[in-house]
Design a protein around this motif. Sequence first.
Motif, PDB file in Angstrom:
ATOM      1  N   ARG A 237      39.783  33.292  41.624  1.00  0.00           N
ATOM      2  CA  ARG A 237      38.430  32.861  41.014  1.00  0.00           C
ATOM      3  C   ARG A 237      37.985  31.517  41.150  1.00  0.00           C
ATOM      4  O   ARG A 237      38.866  30.688  41.325  1.00  0.00           O
ATOM      5  CB  ARG A 237      39.160  33.027  39.509  1.00  0.00           C
TER       6      ARG A 237
ATOM      7  N   ARG B  35      36.253  29.585  39.126  1.00  0.00           N
ATOM      8  CA  ARG B  35      36.491  28.854  38.094  1.00  0.00           C
ATOM      9  C   ARG B  35      37.527  29.538  37.223  1.00  0.00           C
ATOM     10  O   ARG B  35      37.385  30.545  36.512  1.00  0.00           O
ATOM     11  CB  ARG B  35      35.231  28.758  37.416  1.00  0.00           C
ATOM     12  N   SER B  36      38.777  29.043  37.231  1.00  0.00           N
ATOM     13  CA  SER B  36      39.887  29.171  36.183  1.00  0.00           C
ATOM     14  C   SER B  36      40.143  28.329  35.221  1.00  0.00           C
ATOM     15  O   SER B  36      39.766  26.917  35.354  1.00  0.00           O
ATOM     16  CB  SER B  36      41.130  29.796  37.088  1.00  0.00           C
TER      17      SER B  36
ATOM     18  N   GLN C 230      48.004  29.378  32.325  1.00  0.00           N
ATOM     19  CA  GLN C 230      46.420  30.150  32.202  1.00  0.00           C
ATOM     20  C   GLN C 230      46.548  31.397  31.341  1.00  0.00           C
ATOM     21  O   GLN C 230      47.550  32.258  31.439  1.00  0.00           O
ATOM     22  CB  GLN C 230      45.996  30.285  33.658  1.00  0.00           C
TER      23      GLN C 230
ATOM     24  N   LYS D 188      41.493  33.521  32.099  1.00  0.00           N
ATOM     25  CA  LYS D 188      41.009  33.236  33.426  1.00  0.00           C
ATOM     26  C   LYS D 188      41.992  32.969  34.204  1.00  0.00           C
ATOM     27  O   LYS D 188      41.847  31.547  34.600  1.00  0.00           O
ATOM     28  CB  LYS D 188      39.618  32.353  33.028  1.00  0.00           C
ATOM     29  N   PRO D 189      42.796  33.401  34.665  1.00  0.00           N
ATOM     30  CA  PRO D 189      43.904  33.127  35.513  1.00  0.00           C
ATOM     31  C   PRO D 189      43.385  32.850  36.934  1.00  0.00           C
ATOM     32  O   PRO D 189      42.146  33.177  37.346  1.00  0.00           O
ATOM     33  CB  PRO D 189      44.710  34.372  35.666  1.00  0.00           C
ATOM     34  N   LEU D 190      44.052  32.090  37.816  1.00  0.00           N
ATOM     35  CA  LEU D 190      43.622  31.861  39.180  1.00  0.00           C
ATOM     36  C   LEU D 190      43.139  32.996  39.902  1.00  0.00           C
ATOM     37  O   LEU D 190      42.192  33.095  40.809  1.00  0.00           O
ATOM     38  CB  LEU D 190      44.679  31.060  39.849  1.00  0.00           C
TER      39      LEU D 190
ATOM     40  N   GLU E 200      43.613  37.461  40.646  1.00  0.00           N
ATOM     41  CA  GLU E 200      43.765  38.800  40.128  1.00  0.00           C
ATOM     42  C   GLU E 200      43.342  39.765  41.213  1.00  0.00           C
ATOM     43  O   GLU E 200      43.124  39.787  42.240  1.00  0.00           O
ATOM     44  CB  GLU E 200      42.767  39.241  39.014  1.00  0.00           C
TER      45      GLU E 200
ATOM     46  N   ARG F 175      47.655  39.842  38.395  1.00  0.00           N
ATOM     47  CA  ARG F 175      47.073  38.532  38.241  1.00  0.00           C
ATOM     48  C   ARG F 175      48.233  37.613  38.875  1.00  0.00           C
ATOM     49  O   ARG F 175      49.524  37.710  39.000  1.00  0.00           O
ATOM     50  CB  ARG F 175      47.084  37.876  36.922  1.00  0.00           C
TER      51      ARG F 175
ATOM     52  N   HIS G 286      49.005  33.469  37.929  1.00  0.00           N
ATOM     53  CA  HIS G 286      48.252  32.296  37.197  1.00  0.00           C
ATOM     54  C   HIS G 286      49.144  31.238  37.649  1.00  0.00           C
ATOM     55  O   HIS G 286      50.499  31.296  37.838  1.00  0.00           O
ATOM     56  CB  HIS G 286      48.038  32.852  35.930  1.00  0.00           C
TER      57      HIS G 286
END
Length: 491
Positions: A82, A84-85, A105, A108-110, A112, A132, A134
């Motif tokens: 992502r 924006r996490s 997190q 909105k984890p880093l 997925e 995910r 995170h």
Amino acid sequence: MPATTLSPQVLAKYEPVIGLEVHVQLLTATKAFCGCRNHFGSEPNTNICPVCLGLPGALPVLNSKAVAFATLASLALNCEVRERSIFARKNYFYPDLPKGYQISQFDKPLAEHGWIDVPAADGKTKRIGITRLHMEEDAGKSIHDGLADSATRTNLDLNRCGTPLAEIVSDPDVRTPDEAFEYLTRLKEILLYCGVSDCNMEEGSLRCDANVSVRLKGAPEFGAKVEVKNVNSFRFIRAALEYEIERQIEVLESGGRNVQETRLWNADEGRTYLMRSKEQAHDYRYFPEPDLPPLVLTREYIQRKRAELPELPEARRARMIAEYELAQQDAFTLTAEREFADRFEAAARTARNPRRVANLLLSELGGRLKALGLEQEQSPVSMAGVVQAADLLDEGKISSRQLKQLFDVCFERGEDFAAVYEREKPRQITNTGAIEALIDEVITANPKQVEQYRGGKKTLAAFFVGQVMKATKGQANPALLNELVVKKLDG
Ligand SMILES: [Zn+2]
């Protein structure tokens, strides 16, 4: 309750559903949000500061190396990263968490939607999804035993507070304890190849929890899931899952109902114990971490990290199987550790016959190490020694029997191959006349074999070579001997 009384027919009615959560400490020099040293084994409470202790007014600053490692791991696990996490506070009280919350997190984890392919029971591969990956920070450690006052107190070591972690959550795709074992083995291998963690389970740098439930085959809904915690080896995870699956089936078969709970694995007793039920479960009251801005990664940054990825274990195995004509299992042995695979390939490329280097490593060296219970790095014969031996063999300067003897000496005396070879360089009979005389003797003594050979059974040449080798105690030059035997027999 011994969970071994179920018949295969009963077991076959049910389907286990397993998901795995892995916490892995990232191999950064400093912690996730402060400049404290990230190091296992320091004196207790020496690597701490106001930030990782959560003292009032202290503010976290994100470690860019932790982001780099988490991004690399995400890409290696085929995840979408992502751009924006968001960091979030996970609130709970525990003595080894002085802040009263963990920076993690949440929605909105880093990264997925990744996956790992594992070998399946039918010989094909099965894709296990990764929900995910995170980023979060570790808590400290409560020490309940091993200290002078442990009978009356619990001690706290806060050195681990704020250590950067990646949490990797699988989809509930795993169906057997063996698949769980394979998934974890491959995950660890990938993380090690990327160099993002040392994955040392004894030191807690890689920790695994498993969620497991059972349902009747074909049932649309999942059963109540049990979380098995505190399992410190992949073999134990497999055993814990085997136990748990049978235990849950037994509950259903006896008319009972499984409940959502957390259980602990006891390796000595080979069973799980109830730790807490769902009623006592946490509500973490997540909210966005007000002291950290959103983590924004540019597309260029993510591309750069992708370009930094090393050749990953699965791809490397496929290439090495083709390049060195290896069997699948041998490829696993040679690639199990990246550093070893690198050393092997660097050495093999300098050899006359790289495949022979692989064979010697696996058979002559591997066999001796295994027999003595030694690790590769404890081998008296270095990689260069293996290459030298392979070349001598390839050039026909030593026979395989002589090579075995030289390796034996290396292991008896703990010396490398070069030194032993230089000192005990086997005398070789390279005199054509002498070898021919011996071949004549063997031919005279074995008229039946000569007849069979001349009748078309050409593989018998090896028999004559063997007989002459025996007569010379392995000292005949093998290349010359082979040549002369065929010449004599055909002549
Ligand atoms: Zn600190």
